[in-house]
Design a protein around this motif. Structure first.
Motif, PDB file in Angstrom:
ATOM      1  N   TRP A 209      -2.075   7.061  10.059  1.00  0.00           N
ATOM      2  CA  TRP A 209      -3.340   6.348   9.866  1.00  0.00           C
ATOM      3  C   TRP A 209      -4.421   6.787  10.849  1.00  0.00           C
ATOM      4  CZ3 TRP A 209      -4.835   3.344   5.983  1.00  0.00           C
ATOM      5  CH2 TRP A 209      -3.855   2.805   5.142  1.00  0.00           C
TER       6      TRP A 209
ATOM      7  N   ARG B 139       9.584   1.059   1.753  1.00  0.00           N
ATOM      8  CA  ARG B 139       8.194   1.489   1.835  1.00  0.00           C
ATOM      9  C   ARG B 139       7.462   1.242   0.515  1.00  0.00           C
ATOM     10  NH1 ARG B 139       9.429   7.372   4.639  1.00  0.00           N
ATOM     11  NH2 ARG B 139      10.137   6.586   6.679  1.00  0.00           N
TER      12      ARG B 139
ATOM     13  N   LEU C 252       6.419  -2.487   0.063  1.00  0.00           N
ATOM     14  CA  LEU C 252       5.243  -2.882   0.817  1.00  0.00           C
ATOM     15  C   LEU C 252       3.981  -2.208   0.284  1.00  0.00           C
ATOM     16  CD1 LEU C 252       6.479  -3.010   4.524  1.00  0.00           C
ATOM     17  CD2 LEU C 252       6.025  -4.885   2.960  1.00  0.00           C
ATOM     18  N   SER C 253       4.087  -0.953  -0.150  1.00  0.00           N
ATOM     19  CA  SER C 253       2.924  -0.282  -0.728  1.00  0.00           C
ATOM     20  C   SER C 253       2.499  -0.968  -2.021  1.00  0.00           C
ATOM     21  CB  SER C 253       3.253   1.194  -0.997  1.00  0.00           C
ATOM     22  OG  SER C 253       3.587   1.851   0.209  1.00  0.00           O
ATOM     23  N   TRP C 254       3.487  -1.339  -2.832  1.00  0.00           N
ATOM     24  CA  TRP C 254       3.182  -2.043  -4.085  1.00  0.00           C
ATOM     25  C   TRP C 254       2.477  -3.362  -3.791  1.00  0.00           C
ATOM     26  CZ3 TRP C 254       4.720  -6.861  -5.726  1.00  0.00           C
ATOM     27  CH2 TRP C 254       4.490  -7.155  -7.071  1.00  0.00           C
ATOM     28  N   LEU C 255       2.992  -4.117  -2.816  1.00  0.00           N
ATOM     29  CA  LEU C 255       2.399  -5.403  -2.475  1.00  0.00           C
ATOM     30  C   LEU C 255       0.997  -5.230  -1.916  1.00  0.00           C
ATOM     31  CD1 LEU C 255       2.710  -8.463  -2.193  1.00  0.00           C
ATOM     32  CD2 LEU C 255       3.689  -8.066   0.081  1.00  0.00           C
ATOM     33  N   ALA C 256       0.803  -4.210  -1.067  1.00  0.00           N
ATOM     34  CA  ALA C 256      -0.526  -3.979  -0.494  1.00  0.00           C
ATOM     35  C   ALA C 256      -1.533  -3.618  -1.574  1.00  0.00           C
ATOM     36  CB  ALA C 256      -0.454  -2.879   0.564  1.00  0.00           C
ATOM     37  N   CYS C 257      -1.121  -2.786  -2.535  1.00  0.00           N
ATOM     38  CA  CYS C 257      -2.033  -2.389  -3.615  1.00  0.00           C
ATOM     39  C   CYS C 257      -2.410  -3.593  -4.476  1.00  0.00           C
ATOM     40  CB  CYS C 257      -1.375  -1.304  -4.454  1.00  0.00           C
ATOM     41  SG  CYS C 257      -2.388  -0.740  -5.834  1.00  0.00           S
TER      42      CYS C 257
ATOM     43  N   ALA D 280      -2.172  -6.788  -3.684  1.00  0.00           N
ATOM     44  CA  ALA D 280      -2.919  -7.771  -2.899  1.00  0.00           C
ATOM     45  C   ALA D 280      -4.370  -7.336  -2.710  1.00  0.00           C
ATOM     46  CB  ALA D 280      -2.246  -7.984  -1.546  1.00  0.00           C
ATOM     47  N   GLY D 281      -4.595  -6.027  -2.532  1.00  0.00           N
ATOM     48  CA  GLY D 281      -5.961  -5.549  -2.386  1.00  0.00           C
ATOM     49  C   GLY D 281      -6.790  -5.809  -3.638  1.00  0.00           C
TER      50      GLY D 281
ATOM     51  N   SER E 150      10.178   1.300   8.011  1.00  0.00           N
ATOM     52  CA  SER E 150       8.865   1.009   7.447  1.00  0.00           C
ATOM     53  C   SER E 150       7.797   0.893   8.516  1.00  0.00           C
ATOM     54  CB  SER E 150       8.927  -0.291   6.634  1.00  0.00           C
ATOM     55  OG  SER E 150       9.300  -1.359   7.491  1.00  0.00           O
TER      56      SER E 150
END
Length: 509
Positions: free
Chosen positions: A158, A11, A14-19, A21-22, A149
């Motif tokens: 969400w 988790r 993926l959270s690190w990548l999403a942050c 990437a944003g 995940s």
């Protein structure tokens, strides 16, 4: 170990990548807004680099004390000021190199500045590899616990945020006309028209460019090298650059340089009459650049012969000869400057000749620094740092110098001092210098200055002035620079008539 603890790495990846990437997508969107619509680059570039600096600090831990943070921030502001003045390849090099080098400093890298600067300049080119590697690593970690995940609980988390966000957005749409207009502008039917191959390529390039700033890597610490005694010179090197060879070289070199300096002192400085058929301009132009190359070779010889720890460095008999040799090279540089000045006096100033003056000044300063190094017994690293500081300061100041204006103003001033007589004013060259030179000749182009030009020459300059005025009138705010702002004020002070006389020959060109 609990199930949640086992699934946490997936988790987190993926959270690190999403942050990350944003943040990178936000920077790419800003680049799209500032640059993609073919606006001329101006204030948009320093704004984007400032945003990249903010992105760097927001997305990565800062590993330097607060005092150094203020110092680095001041350095970045000064570098961006060069872009605010005028966007050119030189100002972009200064600002871009400063930002990229600060990336490594903020990350805590403490390597010597030549290696750090070289690695920093390579950051824009490693973005694609780093982006692909970070995405692959994040999904590889996530695939090990894919079920966890993408569990139902994580999806249910969400529902409330998304639902209430839509409710609030609907309320704001009803309460705020601006938000209402923005939402109406988000027409889904326009999305296919906005997506194109060039735009997708631009976004990918922007993502790769900013990714090293979003995910800043800290250099691995390497074991300190074992201190060892400096290697002794090889026998061949000692024979070539030992005290006897250096002594003989300096005696011969000083004699040759004395002959050259004596001739220059007699003909250039003393005003002795040249042989028939040889003008001062030809004499000056023939050796100006060759003498600078000679001075550079001489400086390389001095550095090699008087290297710290070398057999010739401790010799008391060689030091006076070396100082005399360097002094003769300084005189040689001064002679080169005078030669170029005499040639400019006869044939006018150009941007290349102006750059030659600056380069000669740097060479002369480098020779003086060699003298300081020899007298103060300083290391070659000190000499490298001192020359690098001098070069960086010169390049930074050149970002604020309007060279086309300086060239045009000098040529016009000398032409006007002769009451329009003497060497013919090269109006075509003035026009080729571009809009930056226009403040120098706006008065005579509008027929308001002394010594008006012939009609066809004034028409040529007026055509350049009209083109510059049209460019500024059509420019977007993204193209604003201090230099363009000052140019607009000059054009307002020297307006042209609607139908100036004498433009037919210029139009034929």
């Amino acid at each position: 170990m609990t199930t949640d603890a086992r699934f946490r790495p997936a988790r987190a990846s993926l959270s690190w990548l999403a942050c990350k990437a944003g943040l990178a997508l936000a920077a790419a969107g800003l680049a799209d807004w500032l640059f993609f619509n073919s606006h001329a680059v101006g204030i948009s570039l320093p704004l984007f680099l400032a945003a990249c600096a903010g992105l760097l600090v927001a997305a990565n831990p800062v590993r330097v004390p607060a005092r150094l943070q203020l110092l680095y921030g001041l350095a970045l502001v000064l570098a961006l000021a060069a872009l605010v003045e005028n966007v050119s390849w030189l100002s972009l090099l200064v600002a871009g190199a400063t930002l990229l080098y600060l990336v490594r400093l903020i990350a805590g890298n403490r390597e010597p500045w030549p290696a750090g600067l070289a690695r920093s300049l390579g950051l824009p080119f490693v973005g694609p590899l780093r982006l692909a590697r970070d995405i692959s690593r994040a999904f590889r970690l996530a695939s090990r616990r894919r079920r966890a995940s993408v569990s139902a609980a994580s999806l249910a988390a969400w529902i409330v945020p998304v639902f209430l966000s839509l409710v609030f957005l609907g309320l704001f749409d009803a309460a705020n006309p601006l938000i209402h207009d923005w939402l109406r502008a988000l027409d889904p039917a326009r999305i296919p028209a906005l997506i194109s191959v060039p735009r997708v390529a631009f976004w990918l390039a922007a993502l790769c460019l900013v990714w090293p700033l979003v995910h800043m890597r800290r250099a691995r610490r390497r074991a300190a090298p074992v201190q060892s005694a400096p290697p002794e010179d090889l026998p061949e090197v000692s024979a070539l650059l030992g005290p006897p060879a250096v002594m003989r070289s300096l005696v011969l070199f000083n004699a040759l340089f004395a002959i050259q300096s004596g001739l220059d002192a007699a003909y250039l400085w003393g005003g002795l009459a040249l042989p028939d058929g040889l003008t001062y301009a030809a004499y000056a132009h023939r050796g100006a650049y060759a003498l600078i190359v000679t001075a550079l070779l001489a400086a390389a010889f001095v550095l090699a012969a008087m290297r710290p720890g070398g057999p010739a460095e401790a010799s008391r008999r060689l030091r006076p000869l070396v100082l005399v040799f360097v002094a003769q090279n300084v005189a040689l540089v001064a002679s080169s400057i005078l030669r170029t000045a005499l040639y400019v006096e006869a044939y006018g100033l150009t941007q290349l000749r102006l750059a030659a003056f600056i380069w000669m000044g740097l060479v002369g300063l480098g020779l003086l620094l060699i003298v300081v190094q020899i007298i103060g017994r300083k290391s070659n690293a000190w000499l490298l740092d001192a020359n690098a500081i001098a070069l960086a300061a010169t390049l930074y100041l050149c970002c604020f110098a309007n060279f086309p204006y300086i060239v045009a103003r000098y040529n016009l001033a000398h032409w006007q001092e002769r009451d329009g007589m003497g060497p013919v004013l090269d109006v075509g060259y003035l026009a080729s210098l571009g809009p930056d030179a226009l403040p120098a000749y706006a008065g005579i182009a509008a027929a308001t200055g002394p010594h008006p030009l012939p009609g066809w020459q004034r028409g040529l300059l007026q055509r350049e002035q009209r083109a510059a005025a049209h460019m500024l009138d059509q420019a977007d705010w993204r193209s604003w620079t201090l230099r363009n702002w000052r140019l607009k004020r000059v054009l307002d002070a020297h307006p042209l008539d609607e139908a100036p006389a004498g433009t037919a020959p210029a139009a034929a060109n």
